[in-house]
Design an enzyme around this catalytic site. Sequence first.
Site, short mmCIF file in Angstrom:
data_model
loop_
_atom_site.label_atom_id
_atom_site.label_comp_id
_atom_site.label_asym_id
_atom_site.label_seq_id
_atom_site.Cartn_x
_atom_site.Cartn_y
_atom_site.Cartn_z
N LYS A 13 0.82 -1.22 0.00
CA LYS A 13 0.00 0.00 0.00
C LYS A 13 0.85 1.26 0.00
O LYS A 13 0.58 2.21 -0.71
CB LYS A 13 -0.88 0.06 1.25
N ARG A 88 -8.96 0.66 9.91
CA ARG A 88 -8.38 -0.67 10.03
C ARG A 88 -9.33 -1.65 10.71
O ARG A 88 -8.98 -2.79 10.94
CB ARG A 88 -7.11 -0.58 10.84
N ARG A 127 12.15 -5.83 3.79
CA ARG A 127 11.95 -4.39 3.63
C ARG A 127 12.97 -3.57 4.43
O ARG A 127 13.29 -3.90 5.57
CB ARG A 127 10.53 -4.02 4.09
N ARG A 160 12.37 -1.89 10.14
CA ARG A 160 11.42 -1.51 11.18
C ARG A 160 11.33 -2.64 12.21
O ARG A 160 11.35 -3.81 11.85
CB ARG A 160 10.04 -1.28 10.56
N ARG A 171 0.91 -9.27 13.02
CA ARG A 171 0.25 -8.23 12.21
C ARG A 171 -0.68 -8.89 11.18
O ARG A 171 -1.77 -8.38 10.91
CB ARG A 171 1.30 -7.37 11.49
P1 AMP Z 1 1.48 0.36 9.02
O1 AMP Z 1 2.68 1.18 8.72
O2 AMP Z 1 0.24 0.85 8.33
O3 AMP Z 1 1.71 -1.11 8.83
O4 AMP Z 1 1.17 0.58 10.58
C1 AMP Z 1 2.10 0.21 11.57
C2 AMP Z 1 1.39 0.01 12.89
O5 AMP Z 1 0.75 1.23 13.30
C3 AMP Z 1 0.27 -1.03 12.88
O6 AMP Z 1 0.75 -2.36 13.01
C4 AMP Z 1 -0.57 -0.57 14.08
O7 AMP Z 1 0.04 -0.95 15.29
C5 AMP Z 1 -0.49 0.94 13.98
N1 AMP Z 1 -1.61 1.48 13.17
C6 AMP Z 1 -1.53 1.98 11.90
N2 AMP Z 1 -2.75 2.35 11.48
C7 AMP Z 1 -3.61 2.09 12.48
C8 AMP Z 1 -5.01 2.23 12.65
N3 AMP Z 1 -5.80 2.72 11.67
N4 AMP Z 1 -5.56 1.84 13.84
C9 AMP Z 1 -4.79 1.36 14.83
N5 AMP Z 1 -3.46 1.17 14.73
C10 AMP Z 1 -2.88 1.54 13.58
#
Ligand code: AMP
Length: 215
Positions: A13, A88, A127, A160, A171
Amino acid sequence: MNIILLGATGAGKGTIALQMKDRYKLPHISTGDIFRENIKNNTELGKLAKSYIDKGALVPDDVTTNLIVDRLTHDDCKKGFILDGFPRNNAQAKSLDEAFEKSGNKIDLVILVDATDEQIADRLSGRRVCENCGHIYHIVNIPPKVEGVCDKCGGKLIQRKDDSKEVIQDRLKTYHEITKPLIDYYSKENILKSVPGFVGSQEERLKMIDAMVNA
Ligand code: AMP
């Protein structure tokens, strides 16, 4: 145009969002990026978010939703936006709809970036991200010219913490149990389209997205 990018964490994404941001001149709003920026700056929000992110769990809905609803009122969102990583779960999607009902706004398009768990685990474990500008690489598929150094800004490339094997599995579990039901949520509203996260070239994917945006 108001666009949501949906899909498992690591489905690609972020990469697609950055290309769309330049192409359609829309702000890219990533909850993950906002949290990471706050963690980097050691803010209160960052400290709270870190305790969830490091476990592969979601940051509480009220915190995340307030953050995004406020961000969408900024001037740069007037012509539209690309939401990446939000909503989410069903509760966040409902809160967004409610906020939009009040402001007379709506989501025009939800793009599901589709990928298998194996593809995602492979991508995430390889990554690397520039700690300075956030540019994304993959040690095999998109390597930097010099190992460990960002092509764009010379920053250091890091893995990360939540891209470790154990956290990736958590995740993915979170995605299947909590985020995937959003596919149904937006299918019912008839605004969901999908693109493959990893099959085909970036150009092919962008052509598909062009067709969706201009439909
Ligand atoms: P991402 O970079 O989108 O994979 O997000 C990394 C982490 O941020 C996720 O694994 C969640 O812990 C947190 N996170 C991101 N977006 C959300 C959301 N909409 N609601 C809750 N936690 C979020």
